[in-house]
Motif scaffolding. Structure first.
Motif, PDB file in Angstrom:
ATOM      1  N   ASP A  61       0.843  -1.248  -0.030  1.00  0.00           N
ATOM      2  CA  ASP A  61       0.081   0.009  -0.116  1.00  0.00           C
ATOM      3  C   ASP A  61       0.651   1.232   0.003  1.00  0.00           C
ATOM      4  O   ASP A  61       0.538   2.069   0.705  1.00  0.00           O
ATOM      5  CB  ASP A  61      -0.882  -0.130   0.970  1.00  0.00           C
ATOM      6  N   THR A 115       6.203   7.401  11.658  1.00  0.00           N
ATOM      7  CA  THR A 115       5.000   6.893  10.421  1.00  0.00           C
ATOM      8  C   THR A 115       4.280   8.367  10.154  1.00  0.00           C
ATOM      9  O   THR A 115       4.603   9.299  10.522  1.00  0.00           O
ATOM     10  CB  THR A 115       4.011   6.369  11.150  1.00  0.00           C
ATOM     11  N   THR A 117       1.459   8.704  10.032  1.00  0.00           N
ATOM     12  CA  THR A 117       0.254   9.082  10.848  1.00  0.00           C
ATOM     13  C   THR A 117       0.941  10.009  11.867  1.00  0.00           C
ATOM     14  O   THR A 117       0.321  10.964  12.346  1.00  0.00           O
ATOM     15  CB  THR A 117      -0.103   7.679  11.791  1.00  0.00           C
ATOM     16  N   ASP A 236      -0.680  16.197   2.641  1.00  0.00           N
ATOM     17  CA  ASP A 236      -0.352  15.150   2.994  1.00  0.00           C
ATOM     18  C   ASP A 236       0.091  14.352   1.667  1.00  0.00           C
ATOM     19  O   ASP A 236      -1.016  13.597   0.836  1.00  0.00           O
ATOM     20  CB  ASP A 236      -1.564  14.252   3.714  1.00  0.00           C
ATOM     21  N   HIS A 239       0.744   9.281  -0.350  1.00  0.00           N
ATOM     22  CA  HIS A 239       0.367   8.536  -1.445  1.00  0.00           C
ATOM     23  C   HIS A 239       0.567   9.312  -2.659  1.00  0.00           C
ATOM     24  O   HIS A 239       1.269   8.622  -3.675  1.00  0.00           O
ATOM     25  CB  HIS A 239      -1.052   8.046  -1.490  1.00  0.00           C
TER      26      HIS A 239
HETATM   27  C1  LIG Z   1      -2.509   9.677   2.809  1.00  0.00           C
HETATM   28  C2  LIG Z   1      -2.137   9.031   3.806  1.00  0.00           C
HETATM   29  N1  LIG Z   1      -1.592   9.492   4.783  1.00  0.00           N
HETATM   30  C3  LIG Z   1      -1.068   8.932   5.896  1.00  0.00           C
HETATM   31  C4  LIG Z   1      -0.935   7.548   5.927  1.00  0.00           C
HETATM   32  C5  LIG Z   1      -0.570   6.813   7.328  1.00  0.00           C
HETATM   33  O1  LIG Z   1       0.434   6.226   7.071  1.00  0.00           O
HETATM   34  P1  LIG Z   1       0.830   5.077   8.103  1.00  0.00           P
HETATM   35  O2  LIG Z   1      -0.107   4.062   8.238  1.00  0.00           O
HETATM   36  O3  LIG Z   1       2.449   4.447   7.562  1.00  0.00           O
HETATM   37  O4  LIG Z   1       1.212   6.179   9.602  1.00  0.00           O
HETATM   38  C6  LIG Z   1      -2.038   6.909   5.150  1.00  0.00           C
HETATM   39  C7  LIG Z   1      -1.836   5.527   5.066  1.00  0.00           C
HETATM   40  O5  LIG Z   1      -2.576   4.691   4.066  1.00  0.00           O
HETATM   41  C8  LIG Z   1      -2.057   7.625   3.817  1.00  0.00           C
HETATM   42  O6  LIG Z   1      -2.690   6.963   2.806  1.00  0.00           O
END
Ligand SMILES: Cc1ncc(COP(=O)(O)O)c(C=O)c1O
Length: 431
Positions: A61, A115, A117, A236, A239
Motif C-alpha cells: 500500500d 510513521t 500518521t 499529505d 500517497h
Molecule cells: C494519505 C495517507 N497519509 C498517511 C497515512 C498513514 O501512513 P502510516 O500508516 O504509515 O502511518 C496513509 C496510510 O495509508 C495515507 O494513505
C-alpha cells in the motif's frame, strides 16, 4: 486452499498467538479465507510460502513503491545497522535528507517521525498551537493514517459524526473536525468562515477512496480561501508522491504551510517527515519552550533514528529519482490504457483513473468528483471477487479498493499480465 496449503496451515497455527491470526488487523481484509504468507520479496515481485510468484501491484500500500528491498537501500541499511541504529542524537544523513526534501518540495525546514500518521498528528498539533484554534478540516472519506480527528464523516443532514468502523473514538469527532466534500469550494468557504479551523488536512488528490482528482483551479482557490480565513494547509503527500519526485505539490505548484510524506520515503524502513514554511517555523519557536519540548506531545524516542535516515537518504538519492518516475508513469499509462480498453470492450459502466504512477478502477461510468460519490460506487463483494481472481492468477492488488501502483522494477509484461487477468475476470462476470 489447495493452491496455498502452507499459507493455510500457517494461518491456522497463527490463531494460537496472534489476535485474529494476523500480526496487524488490516491483514484480515485480503480477499479469500486467509492471507497468503510471504517468503521473500524483491523488486515488483514476491514469493509466498507455497513458492508461488506474484506480480505486486499493491506494493505494501505504497510502503514499497520503491520496489521491494532495492539493493542500494538494503546495503545502506545493513551498513548503518552495524554502526548504530538509534541514539537520540542526529547523524549526518539527516542534513542530506533535509536539504533534498527542501529542494523537492520547496519548504525550508524538516522534522522526522516513524510513521506518516505521527507526522500528520504532529502537524495538526502545531497548527492548533500556533493558530490557537481547535478544529481541523478534512474531506469526506479521506484517510490520513490512524489520526483520531480524521475518522469523521458528514451525514446527509450536514452534521459530522464518527466514521463507520471508528473504534473507540476518544470524543465525538464533531467536536474536533469539520468535514466537507472535495472539489466543493462554497462548502469549503462556509466551513472556514467559522474562523475556528486551525488547518485543512488534505491529500492534493484523494487516493484512499479511489483516486479523485481536483478540478482545474481548485487548489489555487482553496489555498486563497485558507489564507483569507487564517487556516493552515497541511498537504499529505504520502500517497500522492506517485505524481512525481516532489509529489503534487511540485507538479501543481502548491504552497502548503506544512507537508507530510511517509511510507516509501525509506523504501519501507519505518520513517516519515513533515516540513514547514519559514513563517510556521517562527510561529512554532515563539510558543514552544526548550524546557518543555520533550513532553509537548510531538516527537518519539525512535523518531529521526540513524537507520531510518540512512534508508531515506539511499531512497531519495538513488531510487525515487526523476528517471524512475518517468518509467513508472509510462507504465501506469499502459495500465490505464489496457484496463480502459477492456472496460470499453465489455461495455461496463466503469472507469479507470490515474495519478502519476498510480491507477485505480471504479465502478462508475465517470471518475468520481468527491468522496461520497466514490464511496457510493464501491462494491465490497465485487472488489473481493476481482482481487481474489487476480491473486489466484499471481497478481496482487491492494486489499482496500482497486488500486495498482508501479515501482521502478515493474515491467510492461507485469502490467500486461494484470490486463489479461482483468479481462478474464470481466468475461466470467458478464457471461
Ligand atoms: C494519505 C495517507 N497519509 C498517511 C497515512 C498513514 O501512513 P502510516 O500508516 O504509515 O502511518 C496513509 C496510510 O495509508 C495515507 O494513505
Amino acid at each position: 486452499m489447495l493452491d496455498h496449503p502452507r499459507s493455510a496451515a500457517l494461518y491456522r497455527a497463527a490463531q494460537n498467538s496472534l489476535l485474529g491470526g494476523v500480526p496487524m488487523n488490516w491483514m484480515k481484509k485480503w480477499a479469500g479465507p486467509f492471507p497468503i504468507f510471504v517468503k521473500s520479496a524483491k523488486g515488483a515481485h514476491f514469493t509466498d510460502v507455497d513458492n508461488r510468484d506474484y506480480i505486486d501491484l499493491c506494493l505494501g500500500d505504497t510502503g514499497a513503491m520503491t520496489g521491494h528491498s532495492p539493493d542500494v537501500v538494503a546495503e545502506a541499511v545493513a551498513r548503518q545497522a552495524r554502526q548504530g541504529i538509534t541514539l537520540m542524537l542526529p547523524t549526518e544523513d539527516s542534513l542530506w535528507v533535509g536539504e533534498e526534501l527542501k529542494r523537492r518540495f520547496g519548504l525550508p525546514l524538516w522534522q522526522f517521525t516513524l510513521t506518516a500518521t505521527d507526522a500528520n498528528r504532529f502537524a495538526i498539533r502545531i497548527a492548533r498551537e500556533i493558530t490557537q484554534r481547535n478544529k481541523i478540516l478534512v474531506f469526506q472519506y479521506c484517510y490520513h493514517g490512524t489520526v483520531d480527528e480524521s475518522f469523521a464523516t458528514m451525514h446527509a443532514d450536514g452534521t459530522v459524526g464518527p466514521r463507520r468502523g471508528n473504534i473507540g473514538p476518544p470524543v465525538n469527532p464533531a467536536e474536533t473536525t469539520r468535514v466537507v466534500e472535495f472539489n466543493d469550494l462554497p462548502a469549503l468557504e462556509a466551513a472556514l468562515q467559522h474562523n475556528d479551523v486551525a488547518c485543512i488536512l488534505a491529500e492534493p488528490a484523494m487516493t484512499n477512496v479511489g483516486i479523485i482528482l481536483p478540478d482545474e483551479g481548485y487548489w489555487a482557490a482553496a489555498q486563497t480561501l485558507a489564507r483569507r480565513y487564517g487556516s493552515l494547509l497541511i498537504v499529505d503527500e504520502t500517497h500522492t508522491i506517485c505524481a512525481g519526485p516532489g509529489g503534487c505539490t511540485r507538479e501543481w505548484k502548491l504552497t502548503p504551510d506544512i507537508l507530510v510524506f511517509g511510507k516509501p520515503i525509506g523504501s519501507g524502513i519505518p520513517g516519515a517527515t513533515y516540513g514547514c514554511s519559514e513563517e510556521v517555523a517562527q510561529r512554532i519557536s515563539a510558543r514552544i519552550h526548550l524546557e518543555d519540548c520533550d513532553v509537548g506531545g510531538i516527537g518519539g524516542t525512535l523518531a529521526g533514528n540513524a537507520l531510518s535516515l540512512a534508508a531515506m537518504r539511499a531512497t531519495l538519492e538513488h531510487v525515487l529519482v526523476p528517471t524512475a518516475f518517468e518509467r513508472m508513469i509510462e507504465l501506469a499509462k499502459r495500465f490505464t490504457d489496457g484496463v480502459a480498453a477492456e472496460i470499453r470492450a465489455a461495455n461496463l459502466p466503469w472507469n479507470v483513473t490515474r495519478l502519476g504512477a498510480r491507477a485505480e478502477y471504479t465502478f462508475t461510468p465517470h471518475p468520481p468528483r468527491n468522496g461520497s460519490e466514490s464511496y457510493a460506487a464501491s462494491d465490497f463483494e465485487l472488489e473481493r471477487f476481482l482481487h481474489l481472481y487476480a491473486l489466484n492468477r499471481g497478481v496482487l492488488l491492494t486489499p482496500f479498493h482497486n488500486m495498482a501502483l508501479m515501482c521502478p522494477a515493474t515491467t510492461e509484461s507485469d502490467v500486461d499480465e494484470h490486463t489479461k487477468t482483468f479481462a478474464a475476470a470481466i468475461q466470467e462476470l458478464i457471461t
